[in-house]
Design a protein around this motif. Structure first.
Motif, PDB file in Angstrom:
ATOM      1  N   TRP A 146     -43.176  51.651  -3.335  1.00 48.68           N
ATOM      2  CA  TRP A 146     -42.286  52.083  -4.648  1.00 48.68           C
ATOM      3  C   TRP A 146     -41.874  53.755  -3.971  1.00 48.68           C
ATOM      4  N   GLU A 147     -42.967  54.309  -3.330  1.00 46.79           N
ATOM      5  CA  GLU A 147     -42.730  55.734  -3.193  1.00 46.79           C
ATOM      6  C   GLU A 147     -41.385  56.194  -2.534  1.00 46.79           C
ATOM      7  N   LEU A 148     -41.466  54.920  -1.509  1.00 45.89           N
ATOM      8  CA  LEU A 148     -40.254  55.147  -0.627  1.00 45.89           C
ATOM      9  C   LEU A 148     -38.759  54.787  -1.272  1.00 45.89           C
ATOM     10  N   ILE A 149     -38.823  53.896  -2.176  1.00 48.21           N
ATOM     11  CA  ILE A 149     -37.826  53.620  -3.326  1.00 48.21           C
ATOM     12  C   ILE A 149     -37.565  54.683  -4.001  1.00 48.21           C
ATOM     13  N   ALA A 150     -38.494  55.337  -4.318  1.00 47.51           N
ATOM     14  CA  ALA A 150     -38.406  56.606  -5.438  1.00 47.51           C
ATOM     15  C   ALA A 150     -37.546  57.473  -4.454  1.00 47.51           C
ATOM     16  N   LYS A 151     -38.301  57.821  -3.315  1.00 44.81           N
ATOM     17  CA  LYS A 151     -37.474  58.822  -2.701  1.00 44.81           C
ATOM     18  C   LYS A 151     -36.161  58.710  -2.200  1.00 44.81           C
ATOM     19  N   ARG A 152     -35.717  57.212  -2.140  1.00 44.30           N
ATOM     20  CA  ARG A 152     -34.277  56.892  -1.751  1.00 44.30           C
ATOM     21  C   ARG A 152     -33.384  57.246  -2.957  1.00 44.30           C
ATOM     22  N   ILE A 153     -33.829  57.176  -4.153  1.00 44.53           N
ATOM     23  CA  ILE A 153     -33.213  57.113  -5.378  1.00 44.53           C
ATOM     24  C   ILE A 153     -32.899  58.590  -5.485  1.00 44.53           C
ATOM     25  N   ASP A 154     -34.096  59.512  -5.179  1.00 36.67           N
ATOM     26  CA  ASP A 154     -33.867  60.839  -5.232  1.00 36.67           C
ATOM     27  C   ASP A 154     -32.853  61.342  -4.436  1.00 36.67           C
ATOM     28  N   ALA A 155     -32.835  60.785  -3.254  1.00 39.71           N
ATOM     29  CA  ALA A 155     -31.897  61.465  -2.221  1.00 39.71           C
ATOM     30  C   ALA A 155     -30.471  61.030  -2.703  1.00 39.71           C
ATOM     31  N   ALA A 156     -30.294  59.875  -3.047  1.00 35.88           N
ATOM     32  CA  ALA A 156     -28.931  59.423  -3.411  1.00 35.88           C
ATOM     33  C   ALA A 156     -28.603  60.137  -4.456  1.00 35.88           C
ATOM     34  N   GLY A 157     -29.298  60.340  -5.627  1.00 42.40           N
ATOM     35  CA  GLY A 157     -29.197  61.226  -6.855  1.00 42.40           C
ATOM     36  C   GLY A 157     -28.547  62.490  -6.378  1.00 42.40           C
ATOM     37  N   GLN A 158     -29.296  63.306  -5.482  1.00 37.59           N
ATOM     38  CA  GLN A 158     -29.178  64.677  -4.971  1.00 37.59           C
ATOM     39  C   GLN A 158     -27.799  64.756  -4.293  1.00 37.59           C
ATOM     40  N   ALA A 159     -27.338  63.511  -3.553  1.00 37.24           N
ATOM     41  CA  ALA A 159     -26.222  63.707  -2.651  1.00 37.24           C
ATOM     42  C   ALA A 159     -25.075  63.174  -3.539  1.00 37.24           C
ATOM     43  N   ASP A 160     -24.971  62.819  -4.771  1.00 41.17           N
ATOM     44  CA  ASP A 160     -24.191  62.236  -5.311  1.00 41.17           C
ATOM     45  C   ASP A 160     -23.401  60.996  -4.938  1.00 41.17           C
ATOM     46  N   PHE A 161     -24.212  60.078  -4.581  1.00 49.38           N
ATOM     47  CA  PHE A 161     -23.778  58.978  -4.198  1.00 49.38           C
ATOM     48  C   PHE A 161     -23.685  57.848  -5.398  1.00 49.38           C
ATOM     49  N   VAL A 162     -22.525  57.167  -5.386  1.00 52.92           N
ATOM     50  CA  VAL A 162     -22.337  55.938  -6.440  1.00 52.92           C
ATOM     51  C   VAL A 162     -23.560  55.080  -5.793  1.00 52.92           C
ATOM     52  N   ILE A 163     -24.358  54.643  -6.917  1.00 54.61           N
ATOM     53  CA  ILE A 163     -25.454  53.896  -6.542  1.00 54.61           C
ATOM     54  C   ILE A 163     -25.249  52.313  -7.012  1.00 54.61           C
ATOM     55  N   SER A 164     -25.612  51.668  -6.178  1.00 57.89           N
ATOM     56  CA  SER A 164     -25.943  50.192  -6.576  1.00 57.89           C
ATOM     57  C   SER A 164     -27.280  49.764  -6.661  1.00 57.89           C
ATOM     58  N   LEU A 165     -27.604  49.506  -7.884  1.00 51.46           N
ATOM     59  CA  LEU A 165     -29.185  48.963  -7.859  1.00 51.46           C
ATOM     60  C   LEU A 165     -29.199  47.311  -7.846  1.00 51.46           C
ATOM     61  N   TYR A 166     -29.687  46.918  -6.749  1.00 51.63           N
ATOM     62  CA  TYR A 166     -30.127  45.277  -6.718  1.00 51.63           C
ATOM     63  C   TYR A 166     -31.541  44.898  -7.275  1.00 51.63           C
ATOM     64  N   ASN A 167     -31.822  43.925  -7.646  1.00 55.28           N
ATOM     65  CA  ASN A 167     -33.311  43.428  -7.987  1.00 55.28           C
ATOM     66  C   ASN A 167     -33.572  44.541  -9.033  1.00 55.28           C
ATOM     67  N   PRO A 168     -32.730  45.031 -10.034  1.00 53.58           N
ATOM     68  CA  PRO A 168     -33.343  46.080 -11.060  1.00 53.58           C
ATOM     69  C   PRO A 168     -34.467  46.010 -11.855  1.00 53.58           C
ATOM     70  N   LYS A 169     -34.667  44.409 -12.026  1.00 52.49           N
ATOM     71  CA  LYS A 169     -35.727  43.991 -13.078  1.00 52.49           C
ATOM     72  C   LYS A 169     -35.985  42.830 -13.182  1.00 52.49           C
ATOM     73  N   SER A 170     -37.378  42.537 -13.393  1.00 53.83           N
ATOM     74  CA  SER A 170     -37.511  40.950 -13.550  1.00 53.83           C
ATOM     75  C   SER A 170     -38.440  40.733 -14.714  1.00 53.83           C
ATOM     76  N   GLY A 171     -39.035  39.523 -14.905  1.00 53.11           N
ATOM     77  CA  GLY A 171     -40.112  39.292 -16.027  1.00 53.11           C
ATOM     78  C   GLY A 171     -41.028  40.520 -15.882  1.00 53.11           C
ATOM     79  N   LYS A 172     -41.672  40.680 -14.352  1.00 52.89           N
ATOM     80  CA  LYS A 172     -42.956  41.571 -14.237  1.00 52.89           C
ATOM     81  C   LYS A 172     -42.447  42.723 -13.902  1.00 52.89           C
ATOM     82  N   ARG A 173     -41.499  42.940 -13.199  1.00 50.60           N
ATOM     83  CA  ARG A 173     -41.115  44.395 -12.712  1.00 50.60           C
ATOM     84  C   ARG A 173     -40.079  44.970 -13.711  1.00 50.60           C
TER      85      ARG A 173
END
Ligand code: SAH
Length: 568
Positions: A146-173
């Motif tokens: 998760w730490e790496l995923i969070a880093k990527r979200i942070d970087a993409a957020g900073q760099a103003d990328f349009v972001i497409s989130l796959y596998n966003p949520k499941s019953g457990k996640r």
């Protein structure tokens, strides 16, 4: 016989969006291996193939089984939804092959067949949200920390990328999407457009337009793709749209690009680019100057000095990728009126700032700027805009703004005459000897009122001079009008520029004042309706030979206009 692995993505779900090659590959194969739900989705395409379908988290065993069968000489279709190379089976299949020491020369044949990935299918249902630099991030932390995923979200957020989130949520996640939202709110306005697409091109398809702030109030599941806009994305008519670039140009009355395709890429027309709109100075000297500008806040004078003494050491002077990225980020922040990470102040985010172009002058007749007007100009232009003195009695303004209405209001309040830029009519009159020869002024004003700024096939200048001296060169304009002895002379079809420039042909003398404006208007109307796009008025006149009864003369006519000493 050598077997073959056909690694394919069948697209979002309906077969119209499955490629021909993918359909052929399914028919061509001996057996099909895939996740149960996917096998069901392509049921109609299957003929007599053996089916091996397994559960969701059994990808590795599926890849192994596929390689086993291919090694036994079978043609095996390994199926993924969307594209097999995007969180699909393609990588896994190759991983298994690599582990077994596969060599292309004597190993099983492998063909990866592309498919339409969720980012594309979901974007198409939303409008055009991707358009600019975008990235995909999977929120599944089963195989990625998760730490790496969070880093990527942070970087993409900073760099103003349009972001497409796959596998966003499941019953457990369920927490990942909440965390992702929190990270992005550090960089983007709560109003940032977000599109939620569930089961694109499948039964029970669902499309929701929401915002970063409100997106969690809606249903998000394993079959949803979440597309988060960048700082320029907007909603329009239930569509989510990201502009192609951060800088757009527009003028008062036309959405048409003023710049022709080949002009758009010229450096001076892209002041926001890395080159800063400047020509390349020898080697990398300009970059060196830019680097020094961003590295330390040196004074302008010092920069000039360093620009002249700069040595062209390549290593030293090249901007590093990091500096370039930081510079880009700083510009985005400046544009949004925020210093990095301070989101509380973003109220204008998602308002697209564009370069607003228009021309101003004190008036058609009036040539005198007031000190107050010059002050207003300076204020409106600010630090980032430009003012250019043109040959046409106008000052051309280029102002980066998201509020063109405010700009025009301010300029109009200051008494400026505003004109659009591009293929429009501009009226250029003389100063009527400082207003002394005022008889024809009302006609000049009326021509401006009726025709100024009107769209035409190619820019058109109407010159209007208040006496026979015609000292403002009316006969050099596309349509020339000269007032003389209480009536008007008309000149048509001057070639206004170039080495073969020539004056207009005198087509009529002594036009009654009350006929003039209607006549000019009807000439313009005919040209507007019948001129080819980009055809200048003189070319049009030459082509059609007759405009409103006025005959084009192939051989320049001997001008036998009456002598007109100044004042007549
Ligand atoms: N290989 C697939 C992605 C598989 S990962 C592709 O290229 O599209 C699974 C995730 O893809 C889902 O959680 C969802 O986020 C997204 N997805 C796949 N198909 C989708 C569809 N039809 N509609 C919306 N999202 C989809």
């Amino acid at each position: 016989m050598k077997g073959k692995l056909l690694v394919l993505g069948f697209g979002p779900g309906n077969h119209e969006h499955t490629t021909e090659r993918c359909k052929e590959a399914i028919v061509e194969s001996d057996c099909i291996i895939g996740y149960k739900t996917y096998v069901e989705l392509i049921q109609e395409l299957i003929t007599d193939q053996k089916i091996i379908s397994t559960g969701m988290s059994e990808e590795v065993s599926r890849a192994q089984a596929a390689v086993d069968l291919a090694e036994q000489g079978k043609k095996v279709a390994v199926i993924s939804s969307g594209d097999a190379g995007v969180y699909g089976m393609a990588g896994l299949v190759y991983e298994v092959l690599v582990e077994r020491g596969w060599k292309e020369q004597d190993g099983v044949e492998v063909e990866v067949i592309p498919g339409i990935s969720a980012i594309n299918s979901c974007a198409s249902l939303l409008g055009a949200p991707i358009m600019h630099d975008a990235c995909t991030i999977s929120l599944s932390d089963h195989l990625t920390p998760w730490e790496l995923i969070a880093k990527r979200i942070d970087a993409a957020g900073q760099a103003d990328f349009v972001i497409s989130l796959y596998n966003p949520k499941s019953g457990k996640r369920t927490r990942q999407i909440v965390e992702a939202q929190q990270i992005l709110l550090n960089y983007r306005s709560p109003n940032t457009p977000v599109g939620l697409v569930k089961s694109a091109y499948r039964e029970r398809e669902q499309v929701v337009l929401t915002t970063l702030e409100n997106m969690l109030e809606h249903d998000i599941g394993m079959l949803t793709t979440v597309i988060i806009g960048n700082s320029t994305t907007f909603f329009y008519e239930k569509r989510m749209i990201t502009p192609r670039g951060y800088q757009r140009k527009y003028t008062l009355n036309t959405l048409k690009q003023r710049l022709k395709p080949h002009e758009r890429l010229k450096r001076e027309n892209e002041p926001w680019a890395l080159h800063g709109g400047q020509e390349e100075v020898t080697n990398t000297a300009s970059q060196k100057v830019q680097k020094e500008k961003s590295a330390t806040a040196v004074q302008t004078v010092q920069e000039e000095v360093s620009a002249t003494v700069v040595e062209t050491d390549k290593e030293e002077s090249r901007l590093t990728a990091l500096q370039t990225a930081e510079d880009a980020l700083r510009r985005i922040d400046e544009r949004n009126g925020i210093s990095s990470k301070n989101v509380d102040t973003i109220s204008t985010a998602n308002k697209v700032e564009s370069i607003f172009e228009l021309a101003v002058s004190p008036g058609v007749v009036n040539k005198k700027f007031t000190p107050k007007q010059l002050l207003i100009l300076a204020e409106v232009i600010g630090e980032k805009g430009t003012m250019e003195y043109t040959p046409h009695h106008q000052i051309l303004l280029q102002i980066p703004t998201s509020e063109p209405g405010q700009v025009t209001e301010q300029l109009e309040d200051a008494g400026f005459l505003l004109s659009p830029i591009g293929d429009v009519i501009s009226v250029k009159a003389c100063d009527f000897c400082d207003g002394e020869k005022k008889d024809s002024i009302p006609y000049a004003d009326e021509i401006q009122d009726r025709l100024g700024g009107l769209d035409v096939p190619k820019e058109l200048r109407i010159g209007f001079n208040g006496c026979g001296m015609a000292c403002y060169g009316a006969v050099q304009d596309d349509i020339g009008i000269v007032f003389r002895k209480g009536k008007f002379d008309l000149f048509l079809g001057a070639k206004t520029v170039g080495r073969t420039a020539h004056s207009g042909q005198p087509v009529s003398e002594g036009i009654e004042p009350d006929k003039l404006v209607d006549l000019v208007e009807s000439i313009v109307k005919e040209y507007k309706e019948n001129g080819h796009p980009n055809e200048r008025f003189f070319k049009y006149f030459k082509r059609v030979k007759r405009v409103k009864g006025f005959q084009y003369q192939d051989v320049a006519p001997k001008i036998k206009v009456e002598p007109a000493p100044c004042g007549d």
